[in-house]
Scaffold this motif. Structure first.
Motif, PDB file in Angstrom:
ATOM      1  N   ILE A   1       0.844  -1.202   0.000  1.00 16.57           N
ATOM      2  CA  ILE A   1       0.000   0.000   0.000  1.00 16.57           C
ATOM      3  C   ILE A   1       0.881   1.254   0.000  1.00 16.57           C
ATOM      4  CG2 ILE A   1      -1.603   1.361   1.404  1.00 16.57           C
ATOM      5  CD1 ILE A   1      -2.852  -1.270   2.345  1.00 16.57           C
ATOM      6  N   GLN A   2       1.900   1.246   0.856  1.00 13.53           N
ATOM      7  CA  GLN A   2       2.775   2.413   1.002  1.00 13.53           C
ATOM      8  C   GLN A   2       3.441   2.784  -0.316  1.00 13.53           C
ATOM      9  OE1 GLN A   2       3.198   4.415   3.475  1.00 13.53           O
ATOM     10  NE2 GLN A   2       5.096   5.497   3.014  1.00 13.53           N
ATOM     11  N   TYR A   3       3.795   1.769  -1.121  1.00 16.12           N
ATOM     12  CA  TYR A   3       4.541   2.035  -2.342  1.00 16.12           C
ATOM     13  C   TYR A   3       3.735   1.735  -3.611  1.00 16.12           C
ATOM     14  CZ  TYR A   3       8.427   2.853   0.747  1.00 16.12           C
ATOM     15  OH  TYR A   3       9.227   3.380   1.725  1.00 16.12           O
ATOM     16  N   GLY A   4       2.420   1.737  -3.496  1.00 13.11           N
ATOM     17  CA  GLY A   4       1.550   1.670  -4.672  1.00 13.11           C
ATOM     18  C   GLY A   4       1.592   0.372  -5.429  1.00 13.11           C
ATOM     19  N   ARG A   5       1.783  -0.731  -4.724  1.00 15.20           N
ATOM     20  CA  ARG A   5       1.819  -2.035  -5.397  1.00 15.20           C
ATOM     21  C   ARG A   5       0.689  -2.930  -4.899  1.00 15.20           C
ATOM     22  NH1 ARG A   5       7.633  -1.008  -5.117  1.00 15.20           N
ATOM     23  NH2 ARG A   5       7.729  -1.853  -3.002  1.00 15.20           N
ATOM     24  N   CYS A   6      -0.501  -2.384  -4.839  1.00 13.59           N
ATOM     25  CA  CYS A   6      -1.658  -3.148  -4.387  1.00 13.59           C
ATOM     26  C   CYS A   6      -2.900  -2.620  -5.079  1.00 13.59           C
ATOM     27  CB  CYS A   6      -1.810  -3.058  -2.865  1.00 13.59           C
ATOM     28  SG  CYS A   6      -2.410  -1.458  -2.323  1.00 13.59           S
ATOM     29  N   PRO A   7      -3.991  -3.382  -5.075  1.00 22.64           N
ATOM     30  CA  PRO A   7      -5.239  -2.908  -5.683  1.00 22.64           C
ATOM     31  C   PRO A   7      -5.778  -1.677  -4.938  1.00 22.64           C
ATOM     32  CG  PRO A   7      -5.312  -5.281  -5.269  1.00 22.64           C
ATOM     33  CD  PRO A   7      -4.111  -4.761  -4.570  1.00 22.64           C
ATOM     34  N   ASN A   8      -6.516  -0.845  -5.654  1.00 21.29           N
ATOM     35  CA  ASN A   8      -7.112   0.345  -5.043  1.00 21.29           C
ATOM     36  C   ASN A   8      -8.057  -0.027  -3.908  1.00 21.29           C
ATOM     37  OD1 ASN A   8      -5.771   2.192  -6.644  1.00 21.29           O
ATOM     38  ND2 ASN A   8      -7.363   2.216  -8.213  1.00 21.29           N
ATOM     39  N   TYR A   9      -8.779  -1.156  -4.062  1.00 22.03           N
ATOM     40  CA  TYR A   9      -9.751  -1.498  -3.030  1.00 22.03           C
ATOM     41  C   TYR A   9      -9.087  -1.873  -1.708  1.00 22.03           C
ATOM     42  CZ  TYR A   9      -8.894  -6.358  -4.651  1.00 22.03           C
ATOM     43  OH  TYR A   9      -8.335  -7.556  -5.019  1.00 22.03           O
ATOM     44  N   ILE A  10      -7.814  -2.277  -1.744  1.00 25.65           N
ATOM     45  CA  ILE A  10      -7.078  -2.530  -0.512  1.00 25.65           C
ATOM     46  C   ILE A  10      -6.527  -1.220   0.045  1.00 25.65           C
ATOM     47  CG2 ILE A  10      -4.965  -3.542   0.432  1.00 25.65           C
ATOM     48  CD1 ILE A  10      -7.087  -5.574   0.276  1.00 25.65           C
ATOM     49  N   ALA A  11      -5.967  -0.394  -0.828  1.00 25.17           N
ATOM     50  CA  ALA A  11      -5.400   0.886  -0.387  1.00 25.17           C
ATOM     51  C   ALA A  11      -6.456   1.771   0.267  1.00 25.17           C
ATOM     52  CB  ALA A  11      -4.766   1.607  -1.568  1.00 25.17           C
TER      53      ALA A  11
END
Length: 425
Positions: free
Chosen positions: A339-349
């Protein structure tokens, strides 16, 4: 894929065949919503819709129309897709016998790379029905999950919303030449024990076509068993049962294979099962997690050829295996790092909020750090939601780990950090 991702053409909550998306992120997202609903005093009705032979019934003409009108594929690219899907045939063979050749005018090619991606493009506009019904949803390939949380007194309204939505999905399926399998669709109600007790005597069934579906006591979603009270005891028991089965099988091999091979086999058949979706196990009682710890202990004893009464701490240290509770924390921290470095789906972030973005804390020293704000909770149950457990695990890490951008380096340093806490005294 680059074109579709850059222009946000796939549904936000479609997790199949997309970078940084997985079954784990899908399960954690749904589990987080269910836990938060329980914490808010709501009950949640969840419906899992099943499509019959979905990949085999994709209509080629409709697919090309969808690619052209909704994904702006035209010119040479569209003709390439048309060429790829036309003049295809299929032959069935069994033993020494072979059938006649059949012309194929439907389905996406089996085993192809592009076929599954074409399917999620073919079905992406089904989310319009979910959004019109104000229902939450999650998609994974042809798995369609819809759910709605509300107070107990609004059960009838929830059932009506779901019924109208499922009717809309059935009509949409007809327009796409797909078949909704009423008999294999499932329904379950989630909530606290007190709220579920209030549903006794209340009609909680759901009509899908000519079939009336009664609520289940447990459903399997992408390999995770979700029971009505979200205790996950059945899920933990199933994991333990599967792991012990493989440990018994490996017992016949490991004594001859050597320690290195035995360790690799345990990773493949046992530890991989213990680690799958273990983020949803955060906050469970130690009495529940102890079942999985016993499994890991048995695996370690087999690899090192120890007796049942030999102490296990030194064995885990020698194998460099983190205990179950730390493996769960490791997974939570890894998700937060993504999440911190933008490597996850938007729905998790979107389930967590950085302290730096909190409007009420702009002047605090914590606002300049990489920490996250945990939501306010009503019950202890809420601590099991990723939106709470994730930030809590991340914020407990030392600052130097927060600033490691490389995932490989972060995982290595994070494991060393937990290992030192557990085994270095």
């Amino acid at each position: 894929m680059t074109h579709a991702e850059r222009n946000s053409l796939f549904p936000v909550n479609q997790s199949a065949y997309r970078r940084n998306h997985s079954t784990e992120t899908a399960v954690i997202s749904v589990h987080n919503d269910l836990i938060r609903a329980v914490d808010n005093g709501h009950v949640t009705a969840l419906v899992m819709l099943d499509l019959s032979s979905a990949f085999d019934t994709v209509d080629t003409d409709v697919l090309l129309k969808v690619l052209h009108e909704r994904f702006a594929v035209d010119g040479t690219a569209l003709e390439w897709f048309r060429s790829y899907h036309t003049e295809r045939s299929q032959t069935f063979s069994f033993s020494a016998c072979e059938s006649n050749t059949f012309e194929l005018n439907c389905s996406v090619p089996q085993g192809s790379v592009i076929g599954p991606v074409e399917f999620i493009a073919y079905t992406e506009d089904v989310v319009n029905i979910f959004q019109r019904s104000s229902l939450k949803y999650h998609l994974y390939a042809d798995d369609k999950l819809i759910y709605h949380a509300d107070v107990v007194n609004n059960v009838a309204l929830t059932r009506q919303k779901l019924h109208d939505c499922v009717d809309g999905v059935a009509s949409w399926c007809s327009s796409r030449r797909l078949q909704l399998n009423d008999a294999k669709s499932e329904l379950e109600w989630f909530g606290s024990r007190a709220n579920l007790a209030k549903l006794i005597g209340v009609d909680c069934s759901l009509s899908i076509g000519d079939t009336t579906i009664q609520p289940s006591s447990v459903v399997r979603y992408l390999g995770v068993l979700l029971d009505r009270e979200l205790t996950l005891r059945q899920h933990v028991g199933k994991i333990a049962s599967n792991c012990y089965y493989h440990i018994r099988r490996l017992r016949k091999i490991c004594r001859y294979a050597g320690q290195d091979i035995a360790k690799q086999l345990m990773f493949a058949f046992v530890l991989s099962r213990l680690d799958y979706c273990n983020g949803v196990l955060a906050g469970l009682p130690k009495s529940t997690l102890s079942t999985l710890q016993h499994v890991q202990n048995a695996a370690a004893r087999l690899v090192l050829n120890l007796r049942p009464r030999d102490h296990i701490t030194e064995a885990l240290k020698q194998l460099h295996w983190l205990p179950i509770e730390q493996r769960i924390q490791f997974k939570l921290c890894l998700l937060m790092h993504n999440i911190q470095y933008g490597r996850c789906p938007n729905y998790i972030a979107q389930t967590v909020k950085a302290t730096s973005t909190h409007s009420s804390r702009p002047g605090l020293r914590s606002a300049s750090t990489a920490s996250y704000t945990a939501p306010r909770l009503r019950t202890v149950m809420g601590e099991r939601a990723f939106s709470y457990a994730g930030p809590r695990a991340w914020n407990s890490l030392p600052a130097y780990l927060h600033h490691i951008e490389s995932t490989v380096t972060f995982k290595r340093q994070l494991k060393t950090y937990f290992f030192n806490i557990i085994f270095t005294k």
